[in-house]
Design a protein around this motif. Structure first.
Motif, PDB file in Angstrom:
ATOM      1  N   ALA A   1       0.979  -1.197   0.231  1.00  0.00           N
ATOM      2  CA  ALA A   1       0.151   0.038  -0.001  1.00  0.00           C
ATOM      3  C   ALA A   1       0.835   1.201  -0.059  1.00  0.00           C
ATOM      4  CB  ALA A   1      -0.953  -0.093   1.394  1.00  0.00           C
ATOM      5  N   ASP A   2       0.556   2.300  -0.841  1.00  0.00           N
ATOM      6  CA  ASP A   2       1.209   3.147  -1.023  1.00  0.00           C
ATOM      7  C   ASP A   2       0.909   4.624  -0.215  1.00  0.00           C
ATOM      8  OD1 ASP A   2       2.902   2.538  -3.560  1.00  0.00           O
ATOM      9  OD2 ASP A   2       0.748   2.201  -3.977  1.00  0.00           O
ATOM     10  N   ARG A   3      -0.218   4.798   0.126  1.00  0.00           N
ATOM     11  CA  ARG A   3      -0.901   6.022   0.724  1.00  0.00           C
ATOM     12  C   ARG A   3      -1.932   5.355   1.467  1.00  0.00           C
ATOM     13  NH1 ARG A   3      -2.116   7.808  -5.044  1.00  0.00           N
ATOM     14  NH2 ARG A   3       0.002   8.205  -5.951  1.00  0.00           N
ATOM     15  N   TYR A   4      -2.213   6.507   2.574  1.00  0.00           N
ATOM     16  CA  TYR A   4      -3.266   6.066   3.608  1.00  0.00           C
ATOM     17  C   TYR A   4      -3.969   7.524   3.950  1.00  0.00           C
ATOM     18  CZ  TYR A   4      -5.430   3.198   6.963  1.00  0.00           C
ATOM     19  OH  TYR A   4      -6.313   2.644   7.870  1.00  0.00           O
ATOM     20  N   LEU A   5      -5.262   7.582   3.805  1.00  0.00           N
ATOM     21  CA  LEU A   5      -6.005   8.559   4.218  1.00  0.00           C
ATOM     22  C   LEU A   5      -6.929   8.516   5.546  1.00  0.00           C
ATOM     23  CD1 LEU A   5      -8.012   9.086   0.922  1.00  0.00           C
ATOM     24  CD2 LEU A   5      -6.104  10.423   1.710  1.00  0.00           C
ATOM     25  N   LEU A   6      -6.568   9.019   6.573  1.00  0.00           N
ATOM     26  CA  LEU A   6      -7.083   9.040   7.816  1.00  0.00           C
ATOM     27  C   LEU A   6      -7.273  10.646   8.105  1.00  0.00           C
ATOM     28  CD1 LEU A   6      -7.778   7.250  10.132  1.00  0.00           C
ATOM     29  CD2 LEU A   6      -5.755   7.795  11.079  1.00  0.00           C
ATOM     30  N   ARG A   7      -8.413  11.116   8.092  1.00  0.00           N
ATOM     31  CA  ARG A   7      -8.834  12.590   8.198  1.00  0.00           C
ATOM     32  C   ARG A   7      -8.582  12.721   9.967  1.00  0.00           C
ATOM     33  NH1 ARG A   7     -13.936  14.643   5.130  1.00  0.00           N
ATOM     34  NH2 ARG A   7     -13.059  14.512   3.011  1.00  0.00           N
ATOM     35  N   HIS A   8      -7.895  13.897  10.249  1.00  0.00           N
ATOM     36  CA  HIS A   8      -8.007  14.053  11.500  1.00  0.00           C
ATOM     37  C   HIS A   8      -9.112  14.395  12.196  1.00  0.00           C
ATOM     38  CE1 HIS A   8      -6.828  17.981  10.009  1.00  0.00           C
ATOM     39  NE2 HIS A   8      -7.157  18.555  11.157  1.00  0.00           N
ATOM     40  N   GLU A   9     -10.300  15.041  11.376  1.00  0.00           N
ATOM     41  CA  GLU A   9     -11.533  15.497  11.759  1.00  0.00           C
ATOM     42  C   GLU A   9     -11.443  16.923  12.547  1.00  0.00           C
ATOM     43  OE1 GLU A   9     -13.452  14.049   9.931  1.00  0.00           O
ATOM     44  OE2 GLU A   9     -13.040  11.829  10.057  1.00  0.00           O
ATOM     45  N   THR A  10     -10.626  16.912  13.650  1.00  0.00           N
ATOM     46  CA  THR A  10     -10.570  18.331  14.173  1.00  0.00           C
ATOM     47  C   THR A  10      -9.119  18.134  14.697  1.00  0.00           C
ATOM     48  OG1 THR A  10     -11.340  20.153  15.619  1.00  0.00           O
ATOM     49  CG2 THR A  10     -11.921  17.886  15.971  1.00  0.00           C
ATOM     50  N   ALA A  11      -8.349  19.321  14.911  1.00  0.00           N
ATOM     51  CA  ALA A  11      -7.164  19.333  15.541  1.00  0.00           C
ATOM     52  C   ALA A  11      -7.453  19.962  17.033  1.00  0.00           C
ATOM     53  CB  ALA A  11      -6.058  20.390  14.870  1.00  0.00           C
ATOM     54  N   ASP A  12      -8.629  20.031  17.383  1.00  0.00           N
ATOM     55  CA  ASP A  12      -9.010  20.553  18.866  1.00  0.00           C
ATOM     56  C   ASP A  12      -9.555  19.415  19.785  1.00  0.00           C
ATOM     57  OD1 ASP A  12     -10.055  23.263  20.200  1.00  0.00           O
ATOM     58  OD2 ASP A  12     -10.789  21.618  20.975  1.00  0.00           O
ATOM     59  N   PRO A  13      -8.863  18.931  20.653  1.00  0.00           N
ATOM     60  CA  PRO A  13      -9.226  17.780  21.321  1.00  0.00           C
ATOM     61  C   PRO A  13     -10.774  17.810  21.944  1.00  0.00           C
ATOM     62  CG  PRO A  13      -7.171  18.459  22.140  1.00  0.00           C
ATOM     63  CD  PRO A  13      -7.576  19.500  21.290  1.00  0.00           C
ATOM     64  N   GLU A  14     -11.173  18.918  22.195  1.00  0.00           N
ATOM     65  CA  GLU A  14     -12.549  19.220  22.999  1.00  0.00           C
ATOM     66  C   GLU A  14     -13.559  19.222  21.790  1.00  0.00           C
ATOM     67  OE1 GLU A  14     -12.566  22.799  25.325  1.00  0.00           O
ATOM     68  OE2 GLU A  14     -10.731  21.890  26.606  1.00  0.00           O
ATOM     69  N   HIS A  15     -13.189  19.758  20.625  1.00  0.00           N
ATOM     70  CA  HIS A  15     -14.208  19.540  19.573  1.00  0.00           C
ATOM     71  C   HIS A  15     -14.104  18.097  19.059  1.00  0.00           C
ATOM     72  CE1 HIS A  15     -15.050  20.785  15.070  1.00  0.00           C
ATOM     73  NE2 HIS A  15     -15.949  20.642  15.611  1.00  0.00           N
ATOM     74  N   TYR A  16     -13.020  17.295  18.947  1.00  0.00           N
ATOM     75  CA  TYR A  16     -13.184  16.219  18.750  1.00  0.00           C
ATOM     76  C   TYR A  16     -14.042  15.139  19.660  1.00  0.00           C
ATOM     77  CZ  TYR A  16     -11.069  11.529  16.868  1.00  0.00           C
ATOM     78  OH  TYR A  16     -11.043  10.337  16.281  1.00  0.00           O
ATOM     79  N   ALA A  17     -13.840  15.668  20.835  1.00  0.00           N
ATOM     80  CA  ALA A  17     -14.874  14.880  21.856  1.00  0.00           C
ATOM     81  C   ALA A  17     -16.139  15.053  21.464  1.00  0.00           C
ATOM     82  CB  ALA A  17     -14.485  15.138  23.157  1.00  0.00           C
ATOM     83  N   ARG A  18     -16.831  16.041  21.243  1.00  0.00           N
ATOM     84  CA  ARG A  18     -18.056  16.648  20.626  1.00  0.00           C
ATOM     85  C   ARG A  18     -18.474  15.889  19.444  1.00  0.00           C
ATOM     86  NH1 ARG A  18     -18.751  22.856  22.590  1.00  0.00           N
ATOM     87  NH2 ARG A  18     -21.093  22.013  22.870  1.00  0.00           N
ATOM     88  N   LEU A  19     -17.484  15.331  18.654  1.00  0.00           N
ATOM     89  CA  LEU A  19     -18.000  15.107  17.224  1.00  0.00           C
ATOM     90  C   LEU A  19     -18.114  13.334  17.358  1.00  0.00           C
ATOM     91  CD1 LEU A  19     -16.115  17.071  14.898  1.00  0.00           C
ATOM     92  CD2 LEU A  19     -18.323  17.202  15.525  1.00  0.00           C
ATOM     93  N   HIS A  20     -17.567  12.912  18.414  1.00  0.00           N
ATOM     94  CA  HIS A  20     -17.487  11.509  18.646  1.00  0.00           C
ATOM     95  C   HIS A  20     -17.906  10.780  20.042  1.00  0.00           C
ATOM     96  CE1 HIS A  20     -14.297  12.789  15.625  1.00  0.00           C
ATOM     97  NE2 HIS A  20     -14.879  11.581  15.068  1.00  0.00           N
ATOM     98  N   MET A  21     -17.866   9.484  20.092  1.00  0.00           N
ATOM     99  CA  MET A  21     -18.213   8.825  21.185  1.00  0.00           C
ATOM    100  C   MET A  21     -17.119   8.756  22.379  1.00  0.00           C
ATOM    101  SD  MET A  21     -21.488   8.371  20.964  1.00  0.00           S
ATOM    102  CE  MET A  21     -22.232   7.101  21.852  1.00  0.00           C
ATOM    103  N   PRO A  22     -17.448   8.607  23.555  1.00  0.00           N
ATOM    104  CA  PRO A  22     -16.325   8.422  24.697  1.00  0.00           C
ATOM    105  C   PRO A  22     -15.196   7.586  24.427  1.00  0.00           C
ATOM    106  CG  PRO A  22     -18.459   8.752  25.773  1.00  0.00           C
ATOM    107  CD  PRO A  22     -18.679   8.528  24.220  1.00  0.00           C
ATOM    108  N   GLY A  23     -15.392   6.470  23.764  1.00  0.00           N
ATOM    109  CA  GLY A  23     -14.327   5.352  23.216  1.00  0.00           C
ATOM    110  C   GLY A  23     -13.426   5.919  22.395  1.00  0.00           C
ATOM    111  N   GLN A  24     -13.749   7.002  21.333  1.00  0.00           N
ATOM    112  CA  GLN A  24     -12.923   7.315  20.372  1.00  0.00           C
ATOM    113  C   GLN A  24     -11.820   8.712  20.960  1.00  0.00           C
ATOM    114  OE1 GLN A  24     -16.794   7.413  17.694  1.00  0.00           O
ATOM    115  NE2 GLN A  24     -14.973   7.293  16.201  1.00  0.00           N
TER     116      GLN A  24
END
Ligand code: SAH
Length: 355
Positions: free
Chosen positions: A161-184
Motif C-alpha cells: 500500500a502506498d498511501r493512507y487517508l485518515l482525516r484528523h477531523e479536528t485538531a482541537d481535542p475538545e471539539h473532537y470529543a463533541r463529534l465522537h463517542m467517549p471510546g474514540q
C-alpha cells in the motif's frame, strides 16, 4: 480598498511567503473574510497548482468496500448505531473486479475505503493489497480504513500500500470529543497519523468544513496542525447532515468556506495532493470544478458496484450513486475540459513534479 480587505490580502501574501501564519492571524483571517479575499487566495492557489501540475487533474477510483463500522461518529451515516441501513461487504473478487474496470478507464490509483470492519482484518487487507499490486504493478493503492495498530499499518505498507487517508477531523481535542463517542480518542487519532507518516505512507489528513461546534479558532488549529504535520494529501469537504445521525438537524457546511480553505491549503503546501471532494460536488453541482479552480488537483470518482453505492451513505444526497463509472468518467472529462483542464492518466505521487 478597505482596511480589513488589505489586512486579509496581507495575511494571504504572508502565508504564501512564509508558509505559516501565527495563530491569531489564522483566527482573524478565518473569522472575517469575503468573496474578494477568496478570489485573491484562489488566484494564488491556482497559479501554484498550475506550475506544479499543469492543467492535469489526477483521478483516483474509490471502492467503498464495506459499510460495516464499529465506530459511532456522531456525524456519519454508517455509524454503528444507525439501524436504518442495510450493511454490505464486498468480497475480494468483487473489489478486484471494480479495480480492473477502473484500470480500463484510465485510473492508476485505487482507493479502498470502508468503515472499521472487523471482518476485514489487516491480514486480509494485506493479502488483497498484494493481489491488487500484482495485477496492476503500475498503480498506487491508497487505503482508508480507519485506526489500526502501528504493526498493522506496517504490515499493510509492506504488502505494497502506498498511501493512507485518515482525516484528523479536528485538531482541537475538545471539539473532537463533541463529534465522537467517549471510546474514540483524539490522542489515538493523532498517534495513528504519526505512525502512518513514520512508516512511510504518503499520508492524508483532513477535516469537514462546518462540522457542528467548529469555530474560526478550531479551524485555525486545523491549519496549524497541517502546517506542522505536512501531509502528502489533505481531504477537505463540507459537513452534510445525515437524517439517521444525532446531527440530523445541523446545518450543512459552506461551499465558499470549503473553497477558501482549499486555496489556503494549496498556498500552505504547494505540492500537496488536494481533492475536490464528493461532498463538495454534492452540495453544489459544479462544486468539484470550483474546487479545481480554487487549487485542488485530485478528483475521486466512485468505482463501487452500482448496487452498493446507495448504502455507503456517509451523508444525505451523496452524488453519483446512480451513474456508472463510464458515464462519470466521460462526464468528468467534459466538465474539466470546459474549465480548461484534463484528466491525467498517472499514479500522481506526492513530491513528483510531473509537468
Ligand atoms: N472509516 C474510515 C473512512 C471514514 S469515511 C476512516 O475512519 O477514515 C471518510 C470521511 O468522510 C470521514 O473521515 C469524514 O471526514 C467524512 N464524513 C463522514 N460523515 C460525513 C458527513 N456527514 N458529511 C461530510 N463528510 C462526512
Amino acid at each position: 480598498m478597505n482596511a480589513r480587505k488589505r489586512q486579509n490580502e496581507f495575511r494571504i501574501d504572508r502565508l504564501n511567503e512564509e508558509k505559516r501564519l501565527p495563530h491569531e492571524e489564522w483566527t482573524a483571517l478565518l473569522s472575517a473574510w469575503d468573496d474578494s479575499d477568496r478570489a485573491y487566495a484562489a488566484e494564488i492557489a491556482r497559479a501554484l497548482a498550475n506550475v506544479r501540475f499543469g492543467h492535469g487533474i489526477f483521478v483516483r477510483g474509490i471502492v467503498e468496500f464495506s459499510n460495516v463500522c464499529r465506530n459511532d461518529c456522531l456525524y456519519c451515516g454508517i455509524r454503528k448505531s444507525n439501524r436504518n441501513l442495510e450493511r454490505y461487504r464486498l468480497s475480494e473478487a468483487e473489489i478486484l473486479d471494480c479495480c480492473d474496470a477502473g484500470y480500463e478507464y484510465g485510473f492508476r490509483t485505487f482507493v479502498l475505503q470502508s468503515g472499521e470492519d472487523a471482518s476485514y482484518p489487516p491480514e486480509r487487507l494485506a493479502a488483497l493489497v498484494r493481489t491488487l499490486k500484482a495485477n496492476h504493478p503500475d498503480c498506487a493503492v491508497t487505503l482508508s480504513v480507519g485506526e489500526l495498530e502501528r504493526a498493522d499499518y506496517q504490515m499493510l505498507f509492506e504488502a505494497g500500500a502506498d498511501r493512507y487517508l485518515l482525516r484528523h477531523e479536528t485538531a482541537d481535542p475538545e471539539h473532537y470529543a463533541r463529534l465522537h463517542m467517549p471510546g474514540q480518542s483524539w490522542e489515538r487519532r493523532m498517534r495513528c497519523l504519526r505512525d502512518l507518516k513514520e512508516i512511510g505512507f504518503q499520508t492524508g489528513c483532513g477535516f469537514m468544513v462546518g462540522s457542528p461546534y467548529q469555530t474560526p479558532e478550531t479551524l485555525a488549529k486545523d491549519m496549524e496542525f497541517i502546517t506542522e504535520f505536512r501531509p502528502a494529501m489533505i481531504g477537505i469537504g463540507p459537513f452534510i447532515p445525515h437524517c439517521d445521525t444525532p446531527f440530523a438537524n445541523e446545518p450543512a457546511g459552506s461551499v465558499e468556506l470549503t473553497l477558501f480553505l482549499l486555496s489556503l491549503c494549496r498556498i500552505l503546501i504547494p505540492d500537496v495532493l488536494l481533492p475536490a471532494t464528493t461532498a463538495l460536488g454534492t452540495l453544489d453541482p459544479t462544486g468539484r470544478e470550483k474546487g479545481v479552480l480554487a487549487g485542488a488537483n485530485v478528483i475521486m470518482p466512485n468505482l463501487s458496484p452500482m448496487q452498493v453505492r446507495a448504502k455507503y451513505m456517509l451523508y444525505n444526497n451523496k452524488t453519483a450513486v446512480d451513474v456508472d463509472t463510464h458515464i462519470t468518467r466521460s462526464d468528468l472529462q467534459e466538465r474539466l475540459r470546459k474549465i480548461g483542464y484534463t484528466v491525467k492518466v498517472a499514479r500522481g505521487d506526492y513530491g513528483e513534479t510531473s509537468c
